[in-house]
Scaffold this motif. Structure first.
Motif, PDB file in Angstrom:
ATOM      1  N   VAL A  75       0.829  -0.849  -0.008  1.00 57.94           N
ATOM      2  CA  VAL A  75       0.030   0.081  -0.350  1.00 57.94           C
ATOM      3  C   VAL A  75       0.692   1.768   0.312  1.00 57.94           C
ATOM      4  CG1 VAL A  75      -1.930   1.291   1.292  1.00 57.94           C
ATOM      5  CG2 VAL A  75      -1.735  -1.135   0.958  1.00 57.94           C
ATOM      6  N   ARG A  76       2.045   0.938   0.646  1.00 57.22           N
ATOM      7  CA  ARG A  76       2.599   2.685   0.448  1.00 57.22           C
ATOM      8  C   ARG A  76       3.685   2.106  -0.349  1.00 57.22           C
ATOM      9  NH1 ARG A  76       8.170   3.225   2.253  1.00 57.22           N
ATOM     10  NH2 ARG A  76       8.761   5.581   3.273  1.00 57.22           N
ATOM     11  N   THR A  77       3.915   1.209  -0.656  1.00 55.84           N
ATOM     12  CA  THR A  77       4.784   1.594  -1.745  1.00 55.84           C
ATOM     13  C   THR A  77       3.795   2.239  -3.740  1.00 55.84           C
ATOM     14  OG1 THR A  77       6.137  -0.244  -1.743  1.00 55.84           O
ATOM     15  CG2 THR A  77       5.827   0.361  -3.829  1.00 55.84           C
ATOM     16  N   LEU A  78       2.586   1.956  -2.922  1.00 56.49           N
ATOM     17  CA  LEU A  78       2.177   1.847  -4.444  1.00 56.49           C
ATOM     18  C   LEU A  78       0.979   3.759  -5.041  1.00 56.49           C
ATOM     19  CD1 LEU A  78      -0.782  -0.724  -5.023  1.00 56.49           C
ATOM     20  CD2 LEU A  78       1.164  -0.355  -6.416  1.00 56.49           C
ATOM     21  N   ARG A  79       0.786   3.976  -3.376  1.00 54.67           N
ATOM     22  CA  ARG A  79       1.086   5.227  -2.533  1.00 54.67           C
ATOM     23  C   ARG A  79       1.535   6.018  -3.510  1.00 54.67           C
ATOM     24  NH1 ARG A  79      -0.042   5.434   2.907  1.00 54.67           N
ATOM     25  NH2 ARG A  79       1.741   5.606   3.366  1.00 54.67           N
ATOM     26  N   ASN A  80       2.926   6.172  -2.699  1.00 56.58           N
ATOM     27  CA  ASN A  80       4.582   6.877  -3.297  1.00 56.58           C
ATOM     28  C   ASN A  80       4.720   6.759  -4.602  1.00 56.58           C
ATOM     29  OD1 ASN A  80       4.679   7.526  -0.489  1.00 56.58           O
ATOM     30  ND2 ASN A  80       6.758   5.228  -0.811  1.00 56.58           N
ATOM     31  N   LEU A  81       4.517   4.868  -5.377  1.00 57.08           N
ATOM     32  CA  LEU A  81       4.148   5.361  -6.393  1.00 57.08           C
ATOM     33  C   LEU A  81       3.640   6.422  -6.833  1.00 57.08           C
ATOM     34  CD1 LEU A  81       4.954   3.771  -9.521  1.00 57.08           C
ATOM     35  CD2 LEU A  81       3.059   2.159  -9.287  1.00 57.08           C
ATOM     36  N   ARG A  82       2.303   6.685  -6.566  1.00 55.53           N
ATOM     37  CA  ARG A  82       1.534   7.738  -7.819  1.00 55.53           C
ATOM     38  C   ARG A  82       1.670   8.969  -7.062  1.00 55.53           C
ATOM     39  NH1 ARG A  82      -2.727   7.445  -3.861  1.00 55.53           N
ATOM     40  NH2 ARG A  82      -2.193   9.412  -3.287  1.00 55.53           N
ATOM     41  N   ARG A  83       2.582   9.291  -5.616  1.00 56.19           N
ATOM     42  CA  ARG A  83       3.048  10.374  -5.688  1.00 56.19           C
ATOM     43  C   ARG A  83       3.897  11.304  -5.873  1.00 56.19           C
ATOM     44  NH1 ARG A  83       2.500  10.693   1.257  1.00 56.19           N
ATOM     45  NH2 ARG A  83       0.883  10.092   1.445  1.00 56.19           N
ATOM     46  N   VAL A  84       5.285  10.016  -6.560  1.00 60.44           N
ATOM     47  CA  VAL A  84       6.623  10.516  -7.305  1.00 60.44           C
ATOM     48  C   VAL A  84       6.511  10.684  -8.969  1.00 60.44           C
ATOM     49  CG1 VAL A  84       8.004  10.276  -5.027  1.00 60.44           C
ATOM     50  CG2 VAL A  84       7.510   8.768  -6.817  1.00 60.44           C
ATOM     51  N   GLY A  85       5.722   9.465  -9.056  1.00 60.78           N
ATOM     52  CA  GLY A  85       5.844   8.976 -10.915  1.00 60.78           C
ATOM     53  C   GLY A  85       6.488   7.750 -11.005  1.00 60.78           C
ATOM     54  N   PHE A  86       6.329   7.169 -11.801  1.00 60.24           N
ATOM     55  CA  PHE A  86       6.402   5.934 -11.982  1.00 60.24           C
ATOM     56  C   PHE A  86       8.071   5.734 -12.765  1.00 60.24           C
ATOM     57  CE2 PHE A  86       8.337   2.401 -14.890  1.00 60.24           C
ATOM     58  CZ  PHE A  86       7.595   1.228 -13.941  1.00 60.24           C
ATOM     59  N   LYS A  87       8.456   7.406 -13.224  1.00 62.70           N
ATOM     60  CA  LYS A  87      10.269   7.203 -13.111  1.00 62.70           C
ATOM     61  C   LYS A  87      10.968   6.823 -12.507  1.00 62.70           C
ATOM     62  CE  LYS A  87      13.040  10.161 -15.558  1.00 62.70           C
ATOM     63  NZ  LYS A  87      13.295  10.726 -16.535  1.00 62.70           N
ATOM     64  N   ASP A  88      10.188   8.090 -11.358  1.00 65.09           N
ATOM     65  CA  ASP A  88      11.137   8.541 -10.099  1.00 65.09           C
ATOM     66  C   ASP A  88      10.979   7.274  -9.507  1.00 65.09           C
ATOM     67  OD1 ASP A  88      12.109  10.785 -10.517  1.00 65.09           O
ATOM     68  OD2 ASP A  88      10.566  11.727  -9.981  1.00 65.09           O
ATOM     69  N   ALA A  89      10.004   5.907  -9.115  1.00 70.58           N
ATOM     70  CA  ALA A  89      10.098   5.220  -8.428  1.00 70.58           C
ATOM     71  C   ALA A  89      10.606   3.621  -8.665  1.00 70.58           C
ATOM     72  CB  ALA A  89       8.534   4.887  -8.137  1.00 70.58           C
ATOM     73  N   ALA A  90      11.052   4.030 -10.031  1.00 70.21           N
ATOM     74  CA  ALA A  90      11.909   3.276 -10.527  1.00 70.21           C
ATOM     75  C   ALA A  90      13.164   3.257 -10.241  1.00 70.21           C
ATOM     76  CB  ALA A  90      11.389   2.572 -11.554  1.00 70.21           C
ATOM     77  N   HIS A  91      13.307   4.321 -10.036  1.00 71.98           N
ATOM     78  CA  HIS A  91      14.458   5.104 -10.105  1.00 71.98           C
ATOM     79  C   HIS A  91      15.428   4.697  -8.637  1.00 71.98           C
ATOM     80  CE1 HIS A  91      18.428   7.701  -9.713  1.00 71.98           C
ATOM     81  NE2 HIS A  91      18.059   8.225  -8.655  1.00 71.98           N
ATOM     82  N   GLN A  92      13.982   5.306  -7.790  1.00 75.58           N
ATOM     83  CA  GLN A  92      14.643   4.475  -6.113  1.00 75.58           C
ATOM     84  C   GLN A  92      14.289   3.260  -6.355  1.00 75.58           C
ATOM     85  OE1 GLN A  92      10.836   6.432  -4.062  1.00 75.58           O
ATOM     86  NE2 GLN A  92      12.100   8.784  -4.419  1.00 75.58           N
TER      87      GLN A  92
END
Length: 136
Positions: free
Chosen positions: A5-22
């Protein structure tokens, strides 16, 4: 490690590109406010609401091959919770005002051929024993 749930929420906040980078660099997704960048291009973030205590500040390194020497002293003090204000807000912590601070980056040579190796200039008190085998 975070929950789904936290990962999906952060994916929505930062976007797919930044989430993949993180996920590639730090192994977790984090969302926070950008506090500033340093002269090396590193980005510093803070999230005081959702993160655990003493995990509210983090750095996103510009280079994929990084070490701790890529953080400037003022930002190191901020990310280590030694000071409350980031370096650009504190006049004393600003880069270039202290005479002992190096002007350019010097990489940390640990675990490389340039690492410091101790040596002794005194003669050893004990001589090493080299066994000799008698011919049979």
């Amino acid at each position: 490690m975070s929950t789904i749930v936290r990962t999906l929420r952060n994916l929505r906040r930062v976007g797919f590109k930044d989430a993949a980078h993180q996920m590639q660099n730090i192994g977790d997704t984090k969302a926070g406010t950008l506090i500033g960048t340093d002269r090396f291009g590193n980005k510093y973030f803070e999230n005081m609401t959702e993160e655990l205590p003493l995990r509210t500040r983090w750095v996103d390194y510009k280079e994929a091959e990084y070490d701790a020497s890529h953080i400037e002293p003022g930002w190191h003090a901020w990310i280590s919770y030694l000071v409350d204000a980031p370096p650009y807000a504190d006049k004393i912590m600003q880069t270039g005002l202290r005479p002992w601070e190096p002007r350019d980056h010097r990489a940390n040579p640990t675990q490389s051929r340039a690492a410091f190796k101790t040596y002794s200039t005194t003669r050893p008190k004990i001589s090493a024993w080299t066994p000799t085998a008698a011919p049979r």
